[in-house]
Design an enzyme around this catalytic site. Structure first.
Site, short mmCIF file in Angstrom:
data_model
loop_
_atom_site.label_atom_id
_atom_site.label_comp_id
_atom_site.label_asym_id
_atom_site.label_seq_id
_atom_site.Cartn_x
_atom_site.Cartn_y
_atom_site.Cartn_z
N LYS A 123 0.82 -1.21 0.00
CA LYS A 123 0.00 0.00 0.00
C LYS A 123 0.86 1.27 0.00
O LYS A 123 2.08 1.20 0.12
CB LYS A 123 -0.95 -0.01 1.20
C1 LIG Z 1 -10.24 -2.22 -1.66
C2 LIG Z 1 -9.59 -2.98 -0.54
N1 LIG Z 1 -10.22 -3.04 0.65
C3 LIG Z 1 -9.69 -3.68 1.69
C4 LIG Z 1 -8.48 -4.33 1.60
C5 LIG Z 1 -7.94 -5.08 2.76
O1 LIG Z 1 -6.80 -4.49 3.29
P1 LIG Z 1 -5.92 -5.29 4.37
O2 LIG Z 1 -5.05 -6.23 3.62
O3 LIG Z 1 -5.15 -4.22 5.08
O4 LIG Z 1 -6.88 -5.97 5.27
C6 LIG Z 1 -7.79 -4.30 0.38
C7 LIG Z 1 -6.49 -4.99 0.26
O5 LIG Z 1 -5.80 -4.94 -0.70
C8 LIG Z 1 -8.36 -3.62 -0.72
O6 LIG Z 1 -7.75 -3.57 -1.91
#
Ligand SMILES: Cc1ncc(COP(=O)(O)O)c(C=O)c1O
Length: 429
Positions: free
Chosen positions: A220
């Site tokens: 990210k």
């Molecule tokens: C649009 C979106 N929402 C939520 C997430 C979840 O993030 P995390 O991996 O920090 O839980 C991601 C992960 O890539 C994502 O692309």
């Protein structure tokens, strides 16, 4: 935050000798490394002073009142719907064009995801389709698979790739229908929007939703390895999210084990184990300081792609918009398939063979077995996303990308468009 472009695109931190450009590469400096080492030596590894500092500084960065650090954006989204008292059978509008996490947190609660098609230009949720889906729901005979949802209570917009939706329109929509808004801002730090050129910028997380949830996953825009943040301006919501993030305990371990505070605690709610560690926050503190500088480096890569690939007829590029500060987490392109002798998957294979990492964001939820089989969503319910997904792929964009890496991406895309075009002569080299 000003929206000036970072004109010098000359980061030479890493030169790849075999011309292999990964899809993403974390940008970690000596400060992050030293702070982690210092944390390891400090005698306190889990949630403690570094997490508290990270929360405070993150809240300040997005102009929010409260920030609660957790171990993923998924956890933040889950706690956000818990804080909204989401109940089994209630329905929530979510885009079909998103990652698993946006919707799976509804399934944890036996709530019903009502999928919404995407806007053909931005790929973000299409509020006109959301309106249509609501109308059908209210008509009374709407079922999702064999489930008949109770009332629709909320909406979870996603700012795909870091290009923010029009928050004014989202909030109007939510108000008209009596819905809460939880923002899936996994891609959108730092990002901002304004309704028009004369308006103030509003950061993602600056009162843009009841709760805004960010991701610090390894790829990210800022990272803590794994991590997330829930931000809100509502004290009661913030307190509930904090309680739930650590077993529903009335007192966190840093306070309990300190010599000043009491050792005792009470279990107030059935909670979860979602707390962030101080080791992760040590990384986050320095990523946060460099967040805008790293965003500008990604923006410079994006500008390079937009300029160098803009004339190619075989592909479409993501939109530029003066009323957005784009985090450029992703750079999704679309193939005009009728102009190609190969399909998207073959195009991606060729990119990889030529050392260009790439990915697809995303196979829409309705085309996954869970959503097609359990909930009965059909491709024809989402004509835009169904067509779009066959054409999309994301090119590498990250802050530590070198000039030679971004040139290699551009040259490879141009070469493939030339070699696999049905109208090779039209290519602007
Ligand atoms: C649009 C979106 N929402 C939520 C997430 C979840 O993030 P995390 O991996 O920090 O839980 C991601 C992960 O890539 C994502 O692309």
């Amino acid at each position: 935050m000003e929206n000036k472009l970072h004109v010098v695109h000359s980061n030479s931190k890493f030169e790849s000798p075999q011309k292999k450009v990964p899809f993403q590469r974390p940008d970690l400096g000596e400060e992050e490394i030293n702070e982690v080492v210092e944390t390891l030596r400090s005698g306190w590894l889990t949630t403690g002073p570094k997490v508290k500092k990270f929360e405070k500084e993150f809240a300040r960065a997005v102009n929010a009142e409260f920030a609660i650090a957790v171990n993923s954006c998924t956890a933040a989204l889950h706690l956000a719907v818990e804080a909204m008292d989401l109940r089994a059978g209630q329905a929530v509008l979510v885009p079909t064009m998103t990652f698993a996490a946006t919707s799976e947190i509804l399934l944890y609660k036996n709530a019903v995801p009502v999928l919404v098609d995407c806007d053909p230009v931005t790929g973000n949720m299409d509020l006109r389709d959301a309106e249509e889906k609501l109308k059908t729901l209210k008509s009374g005979d709407f079922t999702v698979g064999d489930i008949k949802p109770l009332e629709v209570v909320g909406i979870i917009p996603v700012h795909v790739g870091g290009f923010m939706m029009n928050i004014g329109e989202v909030q109007d929509f939510a108000e008209r229908h009596g819905l809460w808004v939880i923002e899936d801002a996994a891609h959108s730090f730092p990002a901002a929007w304004r309704p028009e050129a004369t308006s103030e910028w509003q950061y993602c997380g600056e009162n843009t939703a009841s709760v805004t949830c960010f991701s610090f996953y390894a790829n990210k825009t800022i990272t803590t390895g794994e991590g997330g943040m829930a931000v809100t301006n509502n004290k009661a919501i913030a307190e509930k999210i904090r309680l739930l993030s650590l077993h529903g305990l009335s007192n966190d371990p840093w306070n309990r084990y300190s010599f000043e505070d009491g050792w005792d605690y009470r279990i107030v709610l059935p909670g979860y184990k979602y707390n962030l560690t101080d080791i992760a926050a040590a990384i986050g503190l320095h990523q946060l300081k460099r967040a805008e500088a790293m965003r500008r480096e990604r923006e410079a890569v994006a500008e390079h792609y937009l300029d160098a690939l803009g004339e190619i007829e075989e592909i479409e590029l993501p939109p530029r918009n003066d009323d957005r500060i784009h985090s450029w987490h992703l750079f999704p392109i679309r193939l005009n398939l009728e102009e190609f002798s190969i399909d998207r998957n073959a195009f991606m294979e060729k990119l990889r063979e030529n050392g260009v990492g790439c990915s697809v964001h995303w196979r829409p939820l309705h085309l996954h077995p869970l959503y097609a089989e359990k909930f009965g969503w059909k491709a024809s319910d989402f004509p835009v996303a169904t067509q779009l997904w066959k054409r999309i792929l994301s090119l590498p964009v990250f802050s530590s990308m070198t000039v030679s890496e971004s040139r290699h991406v551009v040259d490879t895309v141009k070469m493939l468009c030339r070699n696999f075009s049905t109208k090779a002569a039209k290519l602007v080299a």
